[in-house]
Every structure is written in structure tokens, then in C-alpha cells.
Write a protein that holds these residues in place. Structure first.
Motif, PDB file in Angstrom:
ATOM      1  N   TRP A  74      34.362  36.668  50.198  1.00 56.33           N
ATOM      2  CA  TRP A  74      35.790  36.392  50.084  1.00 56.33           C
ATOM      3  C   TRP A  74      36.513  37.560  49.417  1.00 56.33           C
ATOM      4  O   TRP A  74      35.893  38.414  48.778  1.00 56.33           O
ATOM      5  CB  TRP A  74      36.036  35.106  49.281  1.00 56.33           C
ATOM      6  CG  TRP A  74      35.438  35.141  47.902  1.00 56.33           C
ATOM      7  CD1 TRP A  74      34.146  34.835  47.560  1.00 56.33           C
ATOM      8  CD2 TRP A  74      36.089  35.537  46.688  1.00 56.33           C
ATOM      9  NE1 TRP A  74      33.951  35.006  46.212  1.00 56.33           N
ATOM     10  CE2 TRP A  74      35.132  35.424  45.646  1.00 56.33           C
ATOM     11  CE3 TRP A  74      37.380  35.955  46.373  1.00 56.33           C
ATOM     12  CZ2 TRP A  74      35.431  35.739  44.317  1.00 56.33           C
ATOM     13  CZ3 TRP A  74      37.685  36.254  45.055  1.00 56.33           C
ATOM     14  CH2 TRP A  74      36.728  36.153  44.048  1.00 56.33           C
ATOM     15  N   GLN A 132      36.625  33.041  41.371  1.00 52.83           N
ATOM     16  CA  GLN A 132      37.857  33.040  42.156  1.00 52.83           C
ATOM     17  C   GLN A 132      39.073  32.735  41.290  1.00 52.83           C
ATOM     18  O   GLN A 132      40.144  33.334  41.472  1.00 52.83           O
ATOM     19  CB  GLN A 132      37.740  32.038  43.307  1.00 52.83           C
ATOM     20  CG  GLN A 132      36.720  32.473  44.353  1.00 52.83           C
ATOM     21  CD  GLN A 132      36.536  31.479  45.488  1.00 52.83           C
ATOM     22  OE1 GLN A 132      36.896  30.304  45.353  1.00 52.83           O
ATOM     23  NE2 GLN A 132      35.978  31.930  46.594  1.00 52.83           N
ATOM     24  N   ILE A 188      42.964  33.108  48.454  1.00 48.25           N
ATOM     25  CA  ILE A 188      41.567  33.421  48.712  1.00 48.25           C
ATOM     26  C   ILE A 188      41.347  33.492  50.219  1.00 48.25           C
ATOM     27  O   ILE A 188      41.666  32.551  50.951  1.00 48.25           O
ATOM     28  CB  ILE A 188      40.652  32.364  48.075  1.00 48.25           C
ATOM     29  CG1 ILE A 188      40.831  32.380  46.554  1.00 48.25           C
ATOM     30  CG2 ILE A 188      39.188  32.612  48.450  1.00 48.25           C
ATOM     31  CD1 ILE A 188      40.238  31.190  45.852  1.00 48.25           C
TER      32      ILE A 188
END
Length: 420
Positions: free
Chosen positions: A346, A313, A336
């Protein structure tokens, strides 16, 4: 019209994965060389711009930039330096614009928390009024997980994993010795106003009754009598008690339990140590033998046990920031977005900086157990996916081999130095 150069800076407390975001920015910028010229990084964060100390990222080897993905801390240097408001000191912002203009910088990527989001927004706004437009993109980073409008913040998942594992291992140690030795163990973790990191300690629990037995959140007013009664009852039942306490635990009147009486460079209260405060309270009232530990920098620097989800991420939001910039977007933050459904997935979306700057996200009440000393199943469902996966760095001679950059500075173009 010549291509504009890009400036990247790291802000505030660093994390195990902030350099993964830097890697995402730099690698994406190199892919977009038709729109982005040189990439510069601020030496020691925003101070690098104010002092015109710009690192020429183009002189770094591709393999060293790639190694940033598994290197902790701030590779280019970070700082705790909050720019004043425009009304208080317009000269600081004017200096930034002057440096950007001198080095043909049209893209500003600022990697940090809430304070840096505010700075990023102000730079964007002021650049327009000064006639030198700059596309300012804020890249989320904070172990505290307290930025709004993003499901979670890069840096948090790895700290959560470290705290959960450390709590589990320390609890096993205490349990094995409690018959004749330590009865109470306290782990103090970061979290000034939001208890996300403390909550992650609960992920050490595999079944009901496992440690940690008590979690103290900033969101739940501290009740001395209830706390001490819970400690004693736990020791009576299990022989020992493990506590995870957020540094920002507050009394009922809103004061910090461990207020040191000073402030940091951002104007935040400096906290003097919740763990020893609680330990003294337990010893003087209950007479129980204790040990306490302060996770401190260890929790945010522990790249060797980083969450693979967190690394992915962090890299993704860095890369997305560049993609958003070259698409002409401005004054936004890649966020996110968690998909709905039982299977965790995600994506990266975007939110306006005007809705992010100076806004804190706290632990929802539905994530905290009814007695205020633990988390609910909803809280666990939120936290658990964020610590999944291992992403070990390469090792040499038994220790991780992390990136070391050259950090060559470009030649200054402005006559006067800025004192910051």
C-alpha cells in the motif's frame, strides 16, 4: 511573514490507533519547523477550538508523543459534536476562524470520519470567504471502514483483528460446552450502515464449516424465517451456532432491527441492542439456550491486540497530512491506496474532500456470500491483509503502559467564551 501555527483535533468515536495518527502529525510538524510554528490540539476535539481550549503540544515530551503510537483512545479528548450547516449557524464557523486568527493558526488537521470531513471542507471554504485562508486537511479515522476513496480506514484493521480473534475464542468455548449447555452465541459488533466489522468475524474460519456460522450485515435485509431456519439447521448439524451481528441489521422496510427510538449528537439513530433482540427471538421460537456479548468499546479500545498494518497506516496518514499541508495543498484527505497484485502492499495518496464528505462506503455485493450469511473469497482477500502483524505496547506490572499527556492549555486571547 511569520510562520503559521497548526491545530489538530480528534473527532467522534475513538479507535485503538487514532493516537498513532496524532503522533504522525506532531512528529512531522516538528520536522517541518521551518514552515510550521507551534502545534496546538483541541481539548475534546472541535469543542477545544470553539471554546478556545487549546493544548500546547510543544510542552509535551518527545518520548510521550512517541508513546502515542501505541496508546488507544483519544489522548487529547474527542467529542460527538457536529457543526450545523453554514446556513443554520454561521456563527460557529465564524468562531472557529476567530480562534484560528487569534492564535495565528494556518493549518487545520481534523482526524475523524465522514462528518468531520464535511466540517473540514466547510472550514476551508469559509476561511477563504472571510479573508483568512486556512489549509484544512482531513485525516481518515473510523472503525466502521465506511469512508470512500480510501482502500480502508485507520482504526478498522485493529477492530477487525479483535472481532476475528474474539469470535474464534468464543466459538471454541461454546463448542466445548454445547452438549449440555449453550447452543447459540451471538456477538454484536459496531457497524450502523456498513457491515465491514461483522464481515471480519469470518476471518476466524480456518476451514469450511468453522464458526461464525451466520453473519448479519446491514446491507442484507433481515429475513426472520430464513435466519431462524439457519440457526436450527446449524445446531442440528454441529451442536451449536455462532452468530456475528452488526448493530445496524435492518428489516426489509429499512428500519433498524434494534431502533431505540432516539438519536445521538450527530443525528444518527441510537440502536438498542441487536444481540438481545436476536437472542429473545431464538429463545421464544426455537427454545435454544443462548449467550450474547456486546463488543462495544472493547473492540475499538483493544490496543493490546492491534493490527500492525493498521498502526503503520494510521501513523502514515497523519504524517502525510502534514507533508501535504506544507506543500501548499488544501481541502484534501490522505488516502490508503492498495497496489494491485497478489502480494499486499500500500501507499498513501490523496483525494479531494468534496468527494469524501457525507459519503458512505458499503460492503460490495461481491464480498457477501450468495445466501447473505457470510463472505466470499473476494471479501476474505480484501480483509485478511488488514489484520496482519502484531504491535504490542510495552507492559509494566502485567498491563500495558500507555501515554499520559500533561495537556497544558494556552492562554485565551478572545474576550468572550463560546457556549457549545
Amino acid at each position: 511573514m511569520s510562520k503559521k501555527n497548526a491545530f489538530y483535533a480528534q473527532s467522534g468515536g475513538v479507535t485503538a490507533v487514532i493516537n498513532a495518527s496524532a503522533c504522525g502529525v506532531i512528529e512531522a510538524a516538528r520536522v517541518n519547523q521551518d514552515k510550521i510554528g507551534n502545534v496546538y490540539a483541541g481539548l475534546n476535539g472541535i469543542l477545544g477550538a470553539l471554546r478556545e481550549e487549546l493544548i500546547d503540544v510543544g510542552q509535551e515530551r518527545a518520548e510521550d508523543i512517541a508513546a502515542l503510537r501505541y496508546t488507544p483512545s483519544g489522548a487529547f479528548g474527542s467529542c460527538r459534536y457536529k457543526l450545523k450547516s453554514l446556513e443554520e449557524n454561521r456563527a460557529e464557523y465564524a468562531r472557529l476562524i476567530a480562534v484560528f486568527k487569534a492564535h495565528n493558526i494556518g493549518y487545520f488537521f481534523y482526524n475523524g470520519g465522514g462528518d468531520s470531513a464535511d466540517t473540514c471542507l466547510k472550514v476551508s471554504q469559509l476561511s477563504e470567504t472571510m479573508g483568512y485562508p486556512i489549509q484544512a486537511i482531513h485525516i481518515p479515522k473510523t472503525v466502521d471502514n465506511d469512508l470512500p476513496l480510501t482502500d480502508n480506514c485507520p482504526g478498522f484493521g485493529s477492530v477487525a483483528k479483535y472481532v476475528a480473534v474474539s469470535t474464534q475464542e468464543a466459538a471454541m468455548d461454546v463448542a466445548s460446552m454445547c452438549a449440555t449447555s449453550t447452543k447459540v452465541f451471538i456477538l454484536e459488533v459496531m457497524g450502523r450502515h456498513a457491515g465491514w466489522i461483522a464481515a471480519a468475524g469470518a476471518l476466524a474460519q480456518e476451514q469450511e464449516g468453522d464458526a461464525p456460522h451466520i453473519i448479519l450485515f446491514p446491507e442484507v435485509p433481515f429475513d426472520r424465517e430464513r435466519f431462524l431456519a439457519k440457526v436450527q439447521a446449524t445446531v442440528d448439524e454441529k451442536g451449536y451456532c455462532v452468530i456475528v451481528a452488526s448493530e445496524g441489521v435492518q428489516n426489509k422496510d429499512g428500519t433498524f432491527l434494534a431502533d431505540a427510538g432516539t438519536t445521538d449528537a450527530f443525528g444518527h439513530k441510537q440502536l438498542g441492542g441487536v444481540a438481545p433482540t436476536l437472542a429473545t427471538m431464538i429463545k421464544s421460537t426455537l427454545g435454544l439456550k443462548y449467550h450474547w456479548a456486546l463488543a462495544d468499546y472493547l473492540q475499538r479500545a483493544a490496543r493490546h491486540i492491534a493490527s500492525a498494518t493498521d498502526v503503520e497506516q494510521a501513523y502514515a496518514v497523519g504524517r502525510a497530512a502534514v507533508q501535504m499541508a506544507v506543500a501548499g495543498k488544501n481541502a484534501i484527505m490522505p488516502a490508503i491506496i492498495r497496489a494491485e497484485g497478489s502480494e499486499y502492499s500500500w501507499s498513501v495518496g490523496e483525494v479531494p474532500l468534496s468527494q469524501v464528505a457525507n459519503v458512505e462506503k458499503f460492503m460490495p455485493g461481491e464480498y457477501i456470500s450468495e445466501d447473505g450469511f457470510g463472505i466470499t473469497q473476494k471479501g476474505r482477500d480484501y480483509l485478511l491483509p488488514l489484520i496482519q502483524g502484531e504491535d504490542y505496547p510495552p507492559y509494566k506490572n502485567g498491563i500495558p503502559r500507555y501515554a499520559r499527556l500533561k495537556k497544558h492549555l494556552v492562554e485565551k486571547k478572545l474576550a468572550a467564551d463560546f457556549k457549545a
